[in-house]
Design an enzyme around this catalytic site. Sequence first.
Site, PDB file in Angstrom:
ATOM      1  N   LYS A 259     -13.316  41.741  48.754  1.00 10.83           N
ATOM      2  CA  LYS A 259     -13.558  40.986  49.992  1.00 10.83           C
ATOM      3  C   LYS A 259     -12.885  41.723  51.146  1.00 10.83           C
ATOM      4  O   LYS A 259     -11.673  41.937  51.130  1.00 10.83           O
ATOM      5  CB  LYS A 259     -12.997  39.562  49.861  1.00 10.83           C
ATOM      6  CG  LYS A 259     -12.973  38.768  51.178  1.00 10.83           C
ATOM      7  CD  LYS A 259     -12.454  37.347  50.999  1.00 10.83           C
ATOM      8  CE  LYS A 259     -12.282  36.629  52.344  1.00 10.83           C
ATOM      9  NZ  LYS A 259     -11.760  35.264  52.215  1.00 10.83           N
ATOM     10  N   ASP A 264     -10.188  36.638  59.695  1.00  9.64           N
ATOM     11  CA  ASP A 264     -10.854  35.372  59.379  1.00  9.64           C
ATOM     12  C   ASP A 264     -10.269  34.252  60.239  1.00  9.64           C
ATOM     13  O   ASP A 264      -9.215  33.712  59.945  1.00  9.64           O
ATOM     14  CB  ASP A 264     -10.660  35.051  57.890  1.00  9.64           C
ATOM     15  CG  ASP A 264     -11.247  33.698  57.494  1.00  9.64           C
ATOM     16  OD1 ASP A 264     -12.061  33.151  58.264  1.00  9.64           O
ATOM     17  OD2 ASP A 264     -10.881  33.206  56.408  1.00  9.64           O
ATOM     18  N   LYS A 271      -9.716  27.683  61.990  1.00 10.45           N
ATOM     19  CA  LYS A 271      -8.407  27.430  61.384  1.00 10.45           C
ATOM     20  C   LYS A 271      -7.420  26.974  62.451  1.00 10.45           C
ATOM     21  O   LYS A 271      -7.581  27.302  63.627  1.00 10.45           O
ATOM     22  CB  LYS A 271      -7.875  28.734  60.767  1.00 10.45           C
ATOM     23  CG  LYS A 271      -8.597  29.191  59.521  1.00 10.45           C
ATOM     24  CD  LYS A 271      -7.983  30.471  58.980  1.00 10.45           C
ATOM     25  CE  LYS A 271      -8.718  30.959  57.754  1.00 10.45           C
ATOM     26  NZ  LYS A 271      -8.626  30.062  56.593  1.00 10.45           N
ATOM     27  N   ASP A 282      -7.033  39.328  55.266  1.00 11.67           N
ATOM     28  CA  ASP A 282      -8.146  38.795  54.486  1.00 11.67           C
ATOM     29  C   ASP A 282      -9.054  39.903  53.937  1.00 11.67           C
ATOM     30  O   ASP A 282     -10.110  39.628  53.381  1.00 11.67           O
ATOM     31  CB  ASP A 282      -8.946  37.801  55.339  1.00 11.67           C
ATOM     32  CG  ASP A 282      -9.547  36.674  54.513  1.00 11.67           C
ATOM     33  OD1 ASP A 282      -9.129  36.498  53.353  1.00 11.67           O
ATOM     34  OD2 ASP A 282     -10.452  35.989  55.026  1.00 11.67           O
ATOM     35  N   ASP A 341     -15.541  28.440  57.083  1.00 12.57           N
ATOM     36  CA  ASP A 341     -14.288  29.083  56.670  1.00 12.57           C
ATOM     37  C   ASP A 341     -14.308  29.484  55.195  1.00 12.57           C
ATOM     38  O   ASP A 341     -13.439  30.204  54.738  1.00 12.57           O
ATOM     39  CB  ASP A 341     -13.113  28.131  56.954  1.00 12.57           C
ATOM     40  CG  ASP A 341     -11.777  28.852  56.972  1.00 12.57           C
ATOM     41  OD1 ASP A 341     -11.770  30.107  56.960  1.00 12.57           O
ATOM     42  OD2 ASP A 341     -10.736  28.164  57.004  1.00 12.57           O
ATOM     43  N   GLU A 343     -15.982  31.713  53.856  1.00 13.76           N
ATOM     44  CA  GLU A 343     -16.859  32.852  54.142  1.00 13.76           C
ATOM     45  C   GLU A 343     -16.718  33.978  53.128  1.00 13.76           C
ATOM     46  O   GLU A 343     -17.642  34.774  52.957  1.00 13.76           O
ATOM     47  CB  GLU A 343     -16.560  33.397  55.552  1.00 13.76           C
ATOM     48  CG  GLU A 343     -15.397  34.387  55.667  1.00 13.76           C
ATOM     49  CD  GLU A 343     -14.055  33.819  55.236  1.00 13.76           C
ATOM     50  OE1 GLU A 343     -13.898  32.587  55.288  1.00 13.76           O
ATOM     51  OE2 GLU A 343     -13.166  34.593  54.836  1.00 13.76           O
ATOM     52  N   ARG A 345     -16.651  33.910  49.884  1.00 12.27           N
ATOM     53  CA  ARG A 345     -17.632  33.787  48.794  1.00 12.27           C
ATOM     54  C   ARG A 345     -19.041  34.145  49.272  1.00 12.27           C
ATOM     55  O   ARG A 345     -19.872  34.560  48.472  1.00 12.27           O
ATOM     56  CB  ARG A 345     -17.563  32.372  48.207  1.00 12.27           C
ATOM     57  CG  ARG A 345     -17.834  31.284  49.211  1.00 12.27           C
ATOM     58  CD  ARG A 345     -17.346  29.923  48.741  1.00 12.27           C
ATOM     59  NE  ARG A 345     -15.875  29.798  48.801  1.00 12.27           N
ATOM     60  CZ  ARG A 345     -15.203  28.712  48.445  1.00 12.27           C
ATOM     61  NH1 ARG A 345     -15.865  27.666  47.983  1.00 12.27           N
ATOM     62  NH2 ARG A 345     -13.893  28.676  48.530  1.00 12.27           N
TER      63      ARG A 345
HETATM   64  N1  BES Z   1      -9.177  33.683  53.668  1.00 11.33           N
HETATM   65  C1  BES Z   1      -9.167  32.293  53.370  1.00 11.33           C
HETATM   66  C2  BES Z   1      -8.269  31.960  52.193  1.00 11.33           C
HETATM   67  C3  BES Z   1      -6.786  31.955  52.461  1.00 11.33           C
HETATM   68  C4  BES Z   1      -6.185  30.869  53.071  1.00 11.33           C
HETATM   69  C5  BES Z   1      -6.008  32.991  52.042  1.00 11.33           C
HETATM   70  C6  BES Z   1      -4.820  30.858  53.279  1.00 11.33           C
HETATM   71  C7  BES Z   1      -4.638  32.974  52.236  1.00 11.33           C
HETATM   72  C8  BES Z   1      -4.044  31.907  52.858  1.00 11.33           C
HETATM   73  C9  BES Z   1     -10.563  31.823  53.005  1.00 11.33           C
HETATM   74  O1  BES Z   1     -11.582  32.453  53.680  1.00 11.33           O
HETATM   75  C10 BES Z   1     -10.621  30.388  53.364  1.00 11.33           C
HETATM   76  O2  BES Z   1     -10.502  30.072  54.512  1.00 11.33           O
HETATM   77  N2  BES Z   1     -10.785  29.528  52.376  1.00 11.33           N
HETATM   78  C11 BES Z   1     -10.826  28.133  52.596  1.00 11.33           C
HETATM   79  C12 BES Z   1     -11.864  27.545  51.674  1.00 11.33           C
HETATM   80  C13 BES Z   1     -12.172  26.116  51.950  1.00 11.33           C
HETATM   81  C14 BES Z   1     -12.859  25.966  53.270  1.00 11.33           C
HETATM   82  C15 BES Z   1     -13.036  25.585  50.824  1.00 11.33           C
HETATM   83  C16 BES Z   1      -9.446  27.542  52.315  1.00 11.33           C
HETATM   84  O3  BES Z   1      -8.799  27.991  51.366  1.00 11.33           O
HETATM   85  O4  BES Z   1      -9.023  26.702  53.064  1.00 11.33           O
HETATM   86 ZN    ZN Z   2     -11.246  34.332  54.310  1.00 10.72          ZN
HETATM   87 MN    MN Z   3     -11.984  31.550  55.541  1.00  9.78          MN
END
Ligand code: BES
Ligand code: ZN
Ligand code: MN
Length: 493
Positions: A259, A264, A271, A282, A341, A343, A345
């Site tokens: 990834k 992000d 966020k 990210d 968010d 994204e 996947r």
């Molecule tokens: N890059 C983030 C995951 C992340 C969050 C990594 C905090 C490290 C610290 C990912 O793209 C994301 O935002 N995931 C969301 C998924 C949710 C919307 C189902 C998350 O983890 O909040």
């Molecule tokens: Zn992300």
């Molecule tokens: Mn995200």
Amino acid sequence: MQIHVKSAGAAAPSSPLHVTAVLDDKVGVPAGLSEAAKKDWKGEARSWLLLYGGEHERHALLGLGAKKSLDAEAIRRAAAVAASRALALGVESFVLDWTHALSASALAPHAFGRAAAEGLRLATYRFERFRGVGTPAKDQEKELRSATFLGGDAAFAAGVEEGLVGAEAVCFARDLANAPGNALPPRELAAAAQSLAKGAGTRIACKVFEEPELKRLKMGALLGVAKGSSEPARLVHLRYKPKAKRGAKKPRRIVLVGKGLTFDTGGISIKPAARMEEMKFDMCGAAAVLGVFRALQKLDFPHEIHGVIACAENMPDGKAQKPGDVVTAFDGRTIEVLNTDAEGRLVLADALSWASKTLKPELMLDLATLTGAVVVALGHEATGIMGDDGLCRELIAAGDATGERCWQLPLWDVHREMMKSEVADLRNISSPNDGAGSTAGGAFLSYFVGEGIQWAHLDIAGTAWGGKARDYGPKKGASGVGVRLLLEWLRAL
Ligand code: BES
Ligand code: ZN
Ligand code: MN
């Protein structure tokens, strides 16, 4: 950083710092040390006793602790302690005598040498790219240029070489990951992959797909994520060809997917501001894959290894994709984007299905900072893994050997069901009542893995940064997790 190896009994070169590694049995403590010092210093793991007035300008004892706990991680950490102490003393080189440790250790000399080199090199890593004229002289360290390891044989020396290659690759990944979003947009991440391949001659080939081609390929999931950014998406394909060996077994084809979200923000599902700067990390999955290829410039593996990184920036904008939008992925599946968010996947969906279809690998791993939920479940010391059980077992073993430990999470059919949408084939998040956020991410990805391919997903959101510093670092910033893990996994295949 250079590491010279001298066999046991060879004359030690003169140096401003001579270090003797000693177990808690204190065998090997130099003669002439005062009785009081011998009594007071216990040889505990990671302890350090600096002495003056002997035959060396400075002589230090480096504690290794008990023989039974002298594993690769203990050696890595001990070497790192020595490197940090040497840096603090401002010496540019030092001698480290492993003779007694080597004869006491259950570890093979090759693995011992590898761990020692890794610990030493990784502990000296600094991210200095943006520290310019304003950095006070007192904050500027002298560089540690070289070390001499005493007591090693040829196998140990080969291990040292391999350890250095791996550690340099980790540092390469750390540099990419630590780069801020403005310094490393998707274009630049792809360019880094390209110059890496150039530096490897014919061993590594690299192709970068730009947006017109991504459109032709109908990578709607990746392009949907990039829509809100003025920075175009990129898909990068690296290929490592093994040296042809007569009579060798047919090489296995392996794909490593990363990834590469260079930043992000969350997109329209934006966020919160607090700690959003961390989202420059990210792209740590992509950095790990590139780190592996960096090592492949110098290491021989009998396998055909592919790297695929999906690079994009996730931004909110008038053109950004919106919650509820439906995109069509490369494999033709439609996806309801309920949260912009989630994204990672989406970009991985296109990367995984493209790799499945065009490369038809036997084995496929993906690395991604995919979910905050994995940090809740496992914290910063374990990477969450899921997918094929056999692959997960191999990854856990590689994690134990490298100190980049992994823990398996479930991924069952019932989880895959949770990712089905009412309006499209799939939804990119499960219902909030379902929980299991990391598994949901993995379950979504599993749809894009081709039939018959053994696959595992590594959620490195907890381990890519923010862990406890383990002597070989880092205190802050990207850990470079995944590089040594994957190299160890490849080695063991
Ligand atoms: N890059 C983030 C995951 C992340 C969050 C990594 C905090 C490290 C610290 C990912 O793209 C994301 O935002 N995931 C969301 C998924 C949710 C919307 C189902 C998350 O983890 O909040
Ligand atoms: Zn992300
Ligand atoms: Mn995200």
